[in-house]
Scaffold this motif. Structure first.
Motif: not given
Length: 202
Positions: A152-160, A97-108, A122-125
Motif C-alpha cells: 500500500l502507498l500512502m501519499i501526501k499531496t495537494r488536493s488539486s 478544507p480540501g487544501d491537502l489530501s492523503a491518497a492511497f494506491v495499492t501495488c502488486p 520527482e513529478k511533484r505529485l
C-alpha cells in the motif's frame, strides 16, 4: 572597626542620620590612588560621656551594594516569571478544507511500489509516499471473491494534484483498474502541512 574616645566638647554637633544614604562616589581605592575612603557614623549613648565611632570603608559598602543589587534583580525576575504565564504551546490548527489530501494506491509488489513512489515525488505529485508492505486485500472482481497480498502507498499531496496523480497511476500501473482514493486532510502539524504544500506546488 569600632573605637571609643572622649570629646572635649560634652555636647558635640548633632550626629548625622543613623543610616546615612550611600554616597554616589566614595573616592579612594585602587582607582583614586588615595586608599580606601571611610564613612564615619557617630552615635552618642544616652547620658553623654563616651561615644562610638563606626568607620565603614568604601570597599565594604561597595561589596554590600554589588552583592545586594544582583540578588534583588534576580529575585525580581523570579517573581516576574512566576506571575507571568508561560507562552502558549503551538497546537495543530485546521487547514483549509480540501487544501491537502492523503491518497492511497495499492501495488502488486514492493518493486512496483517503489518505482511509482519515486516517480510521484520527482513529478511533484506527492510530497511524501509511505510504503506499507504485506497488506492483505480481499475484494470482489468480475463476480468473484479475491484475496491477494499487496503493498500500500500512502501519499501526501495537494488536493488539486489528485487528478494528475490518478492520471499518472493509470498510465504507469500494471493493474487494469488501479486503486486511487483520496481523503481530505483537515488537521495536522502546521509546519508539516506547509511543507506538503511547498513540495507539491507545480
Amino acid at each position: 572597626m569600632t573605637s571609643q574616645c572622649r570629646h572635649s566638647n560634652p555636647h558635640p554637633p548633632p550626629p548625622p542620620p543613623r543610616f546615612p544614604p550611600l554616597p554616589l562616589a566614595l573616592g579612594g581605592g585602587a582607582a583614586g590612588g588615595g586608599g580606601a575612603a571611610r564613612v564615619t557614623w557617630w552615635r552618642r549613648p544616652r547620658g553623654g560621656g563616651r561615644c562610638l565611632h563606626m568607620h565603614v570603608t568604601a570597599a565594604v559598602l561597595a561589596l554590600v551594594t554589588v552583592t545586594s543589587v544582583p540578588l534583588l534583580q534576580a529575585l525580581g525576575r523570579r517573581l516576574l516569571s512566576m506571575a507571568t504565564p508561560p507562552p502558549p504551546v503551538p497546537t495543530a490548527v485546521p487547514s483549509d478544507p480540501g487544501d491537502l489530501s492523503a491518497a492511497f494506491v495499492t501495488c502488486p509488489n514492493e518493486t512496483v511500489a517503489k518505482e511509482l513512489a519515486r516517480a510521484m515525488v520527482e513529478k511533484r505529485l506527492a510530497a511524501c509516499v509511505n510504503i506499507l508492505p504485506h497488506v492483505t486485500s480481499i475484494y470482489s472482481w468480475q463476480g468473484k471473491l479475491e484475496e491477494d497480498g499487496e503493498v500500500l502507498l500512502m501519499i501526501k499531496t495537494r488536493s488539486s494534484r489528485v487528478p494528475a496523480l490518478a492520471a499518472f497511476v493509470r498510465s504507469a500501473h500494471p493493474y487494469e483498474v488501479p486503486e486511487v482514493v483520496a481523503v481530505p486532510v483537515t488537521q495536522g502539524n502546521p509546519p508539516y502541512l506547509q511543507w506538503v504544500r511547498d513540495s507539491t506546488d507545480p
